[in-house]
Write a protein that holds these residues in place. Sequence first.
Motif, PDB file in Angstrom:
ATOM      1  N   ILE A 174       0.871  -1.175   0.000  1.00 21.23           N
ATOM      2  CA  ILE A 174       0.000   0.000   0.000  1.00 21.23           C
ATOM      3  C   ILE A 174       0.909   1.227   0.000  1.00 21.23           C
ATOM      4  O   ILE A 174       1.650   1.456   0.943  1.00 21.23           O
ATOM      5  CB  ILE A 174      -0.921   0.005   1.245  1.00 21.23           C
TER       6      ILE A 174
ATOM      7  N   ASP B 184      -8.774   6.565   1.976  1.00 21.64           N
ATOM      8  CA  ASP B 184      -9.040   5.261   1.350  1.00 21.64           C
ATOM      9  C   ASP B 184      -7.920   4.277   1.673  1.00 21.64           C
ATOM     10  O   ASP B 184      -8.168   3.100   1.965  1.00 21.64           O
ATOM     11  CB  ASP B 184      -9.163   5.398  -0.175  1.00 21.64           C
ATOM     12  N   LEU B 185      -6.683   4.774   1.600  1.00 23.35           N
ATOM     13  CA  LEU B 185      -5.536   3.906   1.885  1.00 23.35           C
ATOM     14  C   LEU B 185      -5.530   3.462   3.350  1.00 23.35           C
ATOM     15  O   LEU B 185      -5.206   2.318   3.650  1.00 23.35           O
ATOM     16  CB  LEU B 185      -4.218   4.608   1.531  1.00 23.35           C
TER      17      LEU B 185
ATOM     18  N   GLU C   9      -8.186  -2.877   6.777  1.00 18.19           N
ATOM     19  CA  GLU C   9      -8.692  -4.171   6.286  1.00 18.19           C
ATOM     20  C   GLU C   9      -7.592  -5.227   6.342  1.00 18.19           C
ATOM     21  O   GLU C   9      -7.825  -6.361   6.783  1.00 18.19           O
ATOM     22  CB  GLU C   9      -9.188  -4.037   4.847  1.00 18.19           C
ATOM     23  N   GLU C  10      -6.386  -4.863   5.881  1.00 19.52           N
ATOM     24  CA  GLU C  10      -5.269  -5.813   5.897  1.00 19.52           C
ATOM     25  C   GLU C  10      -4.909  -6.203   7.326  1.00 19.52           C
ATOM     26  O   GLU C  10      -4.618  -7.358   7.611  1.00 19.52           O
ATOM     27  CB  GLU C  10      -4.031  -5.233   5.183  1.00 19.52           C
TER      28      GLU C  10
ATOM     29  N   LYS D 186      -8.168   3.014   5.150  1.00 23.99           N
ATOM     30  CA  LYS D 186      -9.193   1.954   5.222  1.00 23.99           C
ATOM     31  C   LYS D 186      -8.613   0.623   4.767  1.00 23.99           C
ATOM     32  O   LYS D 186      -8.842  -0.422   5.377  1.00 23.99           O
ATOM     33  CB  LYS D 186     -10.393   2.302   4.326  1.00 23.99           C
ATOM     34  N   LYS D 187      -7.848   0.686   3.677  1.00 22.72           N
ATOM     35  CA  LYS D 187      -7.229  -0.523   3.141  1.00 22.72           C
ATOM     36  C   LYS D 187      -6.244  -1.116   4.152  1.00 22.72           C
ATOM     37  O   LYS D 187      -6.189  -2.329   4.340  1.00 22.72           O
ATOM     38  CB  LYS D 187      -6.514  -0.175   1.825  1.00 22.72           C
TER      39      LYS D 187
END
Length: 187
Positions: A30, A115-116, A122-123, A118-119
């Motif tokens: 990311i 957004d990043l 999630e990871e 959030k990513k």
Amino acid sequence: MNELISLQLEDCKEGMGKAIAHTESELTKIRAGKANPAMLDSVYVDYYGTATPLSQVSNINTPDARTIVIQPWEKALLQTIEKSIIDANLGLNPQNDGTIIRLAIPPLTEERRRDLVKKVKEEAEKGRVAIRTIRKDANESIKKFKNDGVSEDEIKQGEAEVQKLTDAFIVQVDQLTELKEKDIMTV
């Protein structure tokens, strides 16, 4: 502590270590607005009919925080590499000057940063779930040792050790997440 339980704890620790390593590698992919050769790990180039990682057919350098330079070992690969980067949908625009390919890393917008993050979360959650799954499997295995003559106290002690490992590894995931979030949100 019983030998069977000790072995189970070693397996558990090893599995959780792998879960941390995997989470760390996923977080590295990311991008945080800084040029990093690892951003291109998912790019594969058609090299004589074989899908080959970009890093195995070229030198990848970062001369500054906003640029990645790709220097293929064979000039004939320039167009193929350029096409592979575009196809990988990384949001990067390759600039081919006939000998090298430059990738300018655009600064991140506030919305993109969110957004990043959030990513990243999630990871991190996937990492925590993997660790909890390993804990569950380890506890089930330890409970089965009762049939092999392991005492209740040793089983309870083993489960407590598994929980300690789980807590320690989840703290590591949280630390990785916090670092990555800070990295992304720093302008």
